[in-house]
Design a protein around this motif. Structure first.
Motif, PDB file in Angstrom:
ATOM      1  N   SER A  45       0.828  -1.209   0.000  1.00  0.00           N
ATOM      2  CA  SER A  45       0.000   0.000   0.000  1.00  0.00           C
ATOM      3  C   SER A  45       0.866   1.265   0.000  1.00  0.00           C
ATOM      4  CB  SER A  45      -0.950   0.041   1.203  1.00  0.00           C
ATOM      5  OG  SER A  45      -0.376   0.732   2.292  1.00  0.00           O
ATOM      6  N   LYS A  46       0.168   2.382  -0.326  1.00  0.00           N
ATOM      7  CA  LYS A  46       0.827   3.700  -0.339  1.00  0.00           C
ATOM      8  C   LYS A  46       1.269   4.135   1.048  1.00  0.00           C
ATOM      9  CE  LYS A  46      -3.578   6.173   0.186  1.00  0.00           C
ATOM     10  NZ  LYS A  46      -4.454   7.210  -0.361  1.00  0.00           N
ATOM     11  N   LYS A  47       0.724   3.494   2.097  1.00  0.00           N
ATOM     12  CA  LYS A  47       1.012   3.932   3.467  1.00  0.00           C
ATOM     13  C   LYS A  47       2.454   3.647   3.877  1.00  0.00           C
ATOM     14  CE  LYS A  47      -3.014   5.756   4.574  1.00  0.00           C
ATOM     15  NZ  LYS A  47      -3.236   7.096   5.107  1.00  0.00           N
ATOM     16  N   ASP A  48       3.177   2.820   3.103  1.00  0.00           N
ATOM     17  CA  ASP A  48       4.609   2.635   3.380  1.00  0.00           C
ATOM     18  C   ASP A  48       5.338   3.975   3.285  1.00  0.00           C
ATOM     19  OD1 ASP A  48       4.031  -0.012   3.584  1.00  0.00           O
ATOM     20  OD2 ASP A  48       5.270  -0.683   1.916  1.00  0.00           O
ATOM     21  N   GLY A  76      -5.364  -0.868   9.871  1.00  0.00           N
ATOM     22  CA  GLY A  76      -5.469  -0.766   8.422  1.00  0.00           C
ATOM     23  C   GLY A  76      -4.102  -0.755   7.762  1.00  0.00           C
ATOM     24  N   ASN A  77      -4.047  -0.209   6.551  1.00  0.00           N
ATOM     25  CA  ASN A  77      -2.789  -0.184   5.797  1.00  0.00           C
ATOM     26  C   ASN A  77      -1.685   0.542   6.560  1.00  0.00           C
ATOM     27  OD1 ASN A  77      -3.510  -1.613   3.458  1.00  0.00           O
ATOM     28  ND2 ASN A  77      -4.612   0.165   2.654  1.00  0.00           N
ATOM     29  N   THR A  78      -2.046   1.590   7.306  1.00  0.00           N
ATOM     30  CA  THR A  78      -1.023   2.326   8.048  1.00  0.00           C
ATOM     31  C   THR A  78      -0.411   1.442   9.133  1.00  0.00           C
ATOM     32  OG1 THR A  78      -2.134   4.393   7.596  1.00  0.00           O
ATOM     33  CG2 THR A  78      -0.566   4.427   9.411  1.00  0.00           C
ATOM     34  N   ILE A 188     -10.559  10.785  -0.285  1.00  0.00           N
ATOM     35  CA  ILE A 188     -10.043  11.390   0.953  1.00  0.00           C
ATOM     36  C   ILE A 188     -10.245  10.488   2.176  1.00  0.00           C
ATOM     37  CG2 ILE A 188     -10.212  13.403   2.501  1.00  0.00           C
ATOM     38  CD1 ILE A 188      -9.541  14.504  -0.149  1.00  0.00           C
ATOM     39  N   GLY A 189      -9.136  10.172   2.848  1.00  0.00           N
ATOM     40  CA  GLY A 189      -9.206   9.495   4.145  1.00  0.00           C
ATOM     41  C   GLY A 189      -8.725  10.482   5.187  1.00  0.00           C
ATOM     42  N   THR A 190      -7.441  10.350   5.575  1.00  0.00           N
ATOM     43  CA  THR A 190      -6.859  11.412   6.405  1.00  0.00           C
ATOM     44  C   THR A 190      -6.723  12.691   5.587  1.00  0.00           C
ATOM     45  OG1 THR A 190      -4.583  10.895   5.741  1.00  0.00           O
ATOM     46  CG2 THR A 190      -5.440   9.742   7.678  1.00  0.00           C
ATOM     47  N   GLY A 191      -6.641  12.528   4.247  1.00  0.00           N
ATOM     48  CA  GLY A 191      -6.390  13.650   3.348  1.00  0.00           C
ATOM     49  C   GLY A 191      -4.903  13.829   3.066  1.00  0.00           C
ATOM     50  N   GLY A 192      -4.070  12.966   3.647  1.00  0.00           N
ATOM     51  CA  GLY A 192      -2.620  13.078   3.473  1.00  0.00           C
ATOM     52  C   GLY A 192      -2.193  12.925   2.018  1.00  0.00           C
ATOM     53  N   THR A 193      -2.742  11.954   1.338  1.00  0.00           N
ATOM     54  CA  THR A 193      -2.370  11.732  -0.068  1.00  0.00           C
ATOM     55  C   THR A 193      -2.825  12.923  -0.912  1.00  0.00           C
ATOM     56  OG1 THR A 193      -2.789   9.386   0.328  1.00  0.00           O
ATOM     57  CG2 THR A 193      -2.473  10.065  -1.971  1.00  0.00           C
ATOM     58  N   PHE A 194      -4.097  13.313  -0.734  1.00  0.00           N
ATOM     59  CA  PHE A 194      -4.627  14.435  -1.507  1.00  0.00           C
ATOM     60  C   PHE A 194      -3.759  15.672  -1.334  1.00  0.00           C
ATOM     61  CE2 PHE A 194      -6.962  18.341  -1.886  1.00  0.00           C
ATOM     62  CZ  PHE A 194      -7.573  18.205  -3.123  1.00  0.00           C
ATOM     63  N   GLN A 234     -13.128   1.124   1.994  1.00  0.00           N
ATOM     64  CA  GLN A 234     -12.229   1.200   3.154  1.00  0.00           C
ATOM     65  C   GLN A 234     -11.127   2.244   2.980  1.00  0.00           C
ATOM     66  OE1 GLN A 234     -10.564  -2.561   4.493  1.00  0.00           O
ATOM     67  NE2 GLN A 234     -12.478  -3.608   4.023  1.00  0.00           N
ATOM     68  N   GLY A 235     -10.819   2.940   4.060  1.00  0.00           N
ATOM     69  CA  GLY A 235      -9.682   3.869   4.052  1.00  0.00           C
ATOM     70  C   GLY A 235     -10.080   5.331   4.054  1.00  0.00           C
ATOM     71  N   GLY A 236     -11.349   5.624   3.924  1.00  0.00           N
ATOM     72  CA  GLY A 236     -11.730   7.031   3.901  1.00  0.00           C
ATOM     73  C   GLY A 236     -13.232   7.232   3.824  1.00  0.00           C
ATOM     74  N   LEU A 278     -10.783  -1.240  -3.223  1.00  0.00           N
ATOM     75  CA  LEU A 278     -11.938  -0.409  -3.592  1.00  0.00           C
ATOM     76  C   LEU A 278     -11.631   1.078  -3.770  1.00  0.00           C
ATOM     77  CD1 LEU A 278     -15.128  -1.417  -1.581  1.00  0.00           C
ATOM     78  CD2 LEU A 278     -14.853  -1.242  -4.046  1.00  0.00           C
ATOM     79  N   SER A 279     -10.799   1.634  -2.897  1.00  0.00           N
ATOM     80  CA  SER A 279     -10.550   3.080  -3.000  1.00  0.00           C
ATOM     81  C   SER A 279      -9.767   3.414  -4.266  1.00  0.00           C
ATOM     82  CB  SER A 279      -9.811   3.598  -1.761  1.00  0.00           C
ATOM     83  OG  SER A 279      -8.523   3.025  -1.680  1.00  0.00           O
ATOM     84  N   SER A 280      -9.004   2.450  -4.768  1.00  0.00           N
ATOM     85  CA  SER A 280      -8.292   2.660  -6.035  1.00  0.00           C
ATOM     86  C   SER A 280      -9.310   2.659  -7.182  1.00  0.00           C
ATOM     87  CB  SER A 280      -7.261   1.549  -6.272  1.00  0.00           C
ATOM     88  OG  SER A 280      -6.515   1.318  -5.101  1.00  0.00           O
ATOM     89  N   ASN A 305      -4.047   2.641  -4.456  1.00  0.00           N
ATOM     90  CA  ASN A 305      -3.710   2.752  -3.030  1.00  0.00           C
ATOM     91  C   ASN A 305      -3.215   1.473  -2.386  1.00  0.00           C
ATOM     92  OD1 ASN A 305      -4.516   5.480  -2.880  1.00  0.00           O
ATOM     93  ND2 ASN A 305      -6.648   4.815  -2.859  1.00  0.00           N
ATOM     94  N   ASP A 306      -3.877   0.369  -2.711  1.00  0.00           N
ATOM     95  CA  ASP A 306      -3.463  -0.904  -2.109  1.00  0.00           C
ATOM     96  C   ASP A 306      -3.862  -2.067  -3.001  1.00  0.00           C
ATOM     97  OD1 ASP A 306      -6.184  -1.105  -1.582  1.00  0.00           O
ATOM     98  OD2 ASP A 306      -5.973  -1.399   0.574  1.00  0.00           O
ATOM     99  N   CYS A 307      -3.519  -3.274  -2.531  1.00  0.00           N
ATOM    100  CA  CYS A 307      -3.626  -4.464  -3.384  1.00  0.00           C
ATOM    101  C   CYS A 307      -4.927  -5.228  -3.115  1.00  0.00           C
ATOM    102  CB  CYS A 307      -2.413  -5.346  -3.077  1.00  0.00           C
ATOM    103  SG  CYS A 307      -2.459  -6.932  -3.890  1.00  0.00           S
TER     104      CYS A 307
HETATM  105  C1  LIG Z   1      -6.924   1.733   0.963  1.00  0.00           C
HETATM  106  C2  LIG Z   1      -6.879   3.178   1.312  1.00  0.00           C
HETATM  107  N1  LIG Z   1      -7.375   4.057   0.434  1.00  0.00           N
HETATM  108  C3  LIG Z   1      -7.395   5.381   0.691  1.00  0.00           C
HETATM  109  C4  LIG Z   1      -6.934   5.865   1.887  1.00  0.00           C
HETATM  110  C5  LIG Z   1      -6.976   7.356   2.142  1.00  0.00           C
HETATM  111  O1  LIG Z   1      -5.687   7.928   2.069  1.00  0.00           O
HETATM  112  P1  LIG Z   1      -5.341   9.211   2.914  1.00  0.00           P
HETATM  113  O2  LIG Z   1      -5.421   8.821   4.353  1.00  0.00           O
HETATM  114  O3  LIG Z   1      -3.980   9.605   2.511  1.00  0.00           O
HETATM  115  O4  LIG Z   1      -6.375  10.232   2.586  1.00  0.00           O
HETATM  116  C6  LIG Z   1      -6.401   4.979   2.838  1.00  0.00           C
HETATM  117  C7  LIG Z   1      -5.963   5.464   4.142  1.00  0.00           C
HETATM  118  O5  LIG Z   1      -5.935   4.741   5.125  1.00  0.00           O
HETATM  119  C8  LIG Z   1      -6.363   3.602   2.548  1.00  0.00           C
HETATM  120  O6  LIG Z   1      -5.873   2.706   3.420  1.00  0.00           O
END
Ligand SMILES: Cc1ncc(COP(=O)(O)O)c(C=O)c1O
Length: 319
Positions: A45-48, A76-78, A188-194, A234-236, A278-280, A305-307
């Motif tokens: 995942s991108k959280k690495d 989660g991924n983090t 948008i989850g935490t919004g960190g990526t955005f 999941q993730g946001g 799903l978020s991808s 974002n993830d696999c």
């Molecule tokens: C699968 C997945 N998609 C999207 C997000 C949202 O990313 P961000 O937290 O950078 O907004 C997350 C965050 O946990 C995630 O795990």
């Protein structure tokens, strides 16, 4: 090939950028979508990126000393990403989560040497569903443990180093696309990526438009909330103001349904060979919508974002 690496953290980043030519031929939109394949990082995942970025920034600031524990409250991924980076860098990792979480990622965190602290759910809570009240219980325990153990509190929702840690990925995207990105869309989850991509891309070209992607009926930033709506992306999609998001960076808003996101995941897997969560699917579905509308003919950047392997216990890839 650059020879061998000496720490797993060196395998983070420099992910490929895939232009979705097959998807374009299948769906027939005008323009291009470039997908940053962040699921190819070590814990898929991108959280690495933020696990390494935020830990190294904390080390540089003197907030995290050698061997000091790190604490975070997500499975989660983090959670898996921080567990991996802590393992590679020799920090104990304490992961505080609700008993309502699924066990899959908990097993992965344990395998990576993390310590799991399970927190009872609020009275009347449903197993398998983590409510806001459950999260407040988790937060209380996390805050107490930070004090008791002297751990560095990772705190991805409040720490701006989260978004800063995605900026190198945005620069990679820009270079790999040969400067062709004109717009960016992100769920948008935490919004960190955005925020990380929006800041870095706009610095390179202020005309780049950054779109916030949200679930249908829970589009907080767009201002379209339908009471009683829930979602499975999941993730946001928390439908509330996120501390590290600066709305001034949002040029537009795109909403997607769970069904549209799932359908796009299946397309990505079958048509492009991209096995994603799903978020991808939400990000790509949102970009396609924009290319069929106001952004017709333009070049979009999105993040994978993830696999898909992380979704095996859900019905996402049921035949
Ligand atoms: C699968 C997945 N998609 C999207 C997000 C949202 O990313 P961000 O937290 O950078 O907004 C997350 C965050 O946990 C995630 O795990």
């Amino acid at each position: 090939m650059d020879g061998f690496i000496t720490c797993m953290t060196q395998a983070i980043g420099k992910t490929p950028l895939l232009r979705l030519d097959r998807l374009k031929a299948h769906l027939g939109y005008e323009g291009e979508i470039y997908a940053k394949l962040e699921q190819l990082n070590p814990t898929s995942s991108k959280k690495d990126r933020i696990a390494l970025g935020m830990i190294e920034i904390a080390e540089q600031k003197g907030l995290l000393k050698p061997g000091q524990p790190v604490l975070e409250m997500t499975s989660g991924n983090t959670g898996t990403a921080v567990a991996m980076v802590c393992s590679a860098k020799g920090h104990p990792f304490i992961c505080v989560i609700s008993k309502g979480n699924s066990v899959e990622r908990v097993k992965m965190i344990k395998a990576l040497g993390g310590q799991i602290v399970l927190v009872e759910q609020a009275p009347g809570a449903e197993m398998g569903k983590v409510s806001g009240e459950d999260m407040r219980y988790v937060e209380k325990v996390a805050e107490r443990l930070v004090k008791e153990t002297g751990a560095f509190y990772f705190n991805q929702f409040q720490n701006n180093d989260n978004s800063a840690s995605h900026e190198p990925a945005a620069l990679e995207m820009w270079v790999q696309s040969m400067g062709q990105i004109q717009a960016f869309a992100d769920f948008i989850g935490t919004g960190g990526t955005f925020m990380g991509y929006a800041r870095a891309l706009k610095r390179l070209n202020p005309a780049i438009r950054a779109y916030a992607v949200e679930p249908h009926g829970l589009a907080y930033y767009k201002g379209e909330i339908i009471p009683g709506t829930s979602h499975t992306i999941q993730g946001g999609g928390y439908a509330k103001d996120m501390v590290i998001v600066d709305k001034a960076y949002m040029d537009g808003f795109l909403t997607v349904s769970c069904e549209e996101s799932a359908e796009m995941c299946k397309n990505l897997a079958k048509i492009e060979g991209v096995f994603a969560g799903l978020s991808s699917g939400a990000n790509v579905a949102a970009a396609v919508k924009a290319l069929n509308g106001a952004e017709r003919g333009n070049h979009f950047g999105v993040v994978v974002n993830d696999c898909g392997l992380k979704y095996m216990s859900t019905d996402l890839f049921c035949l």
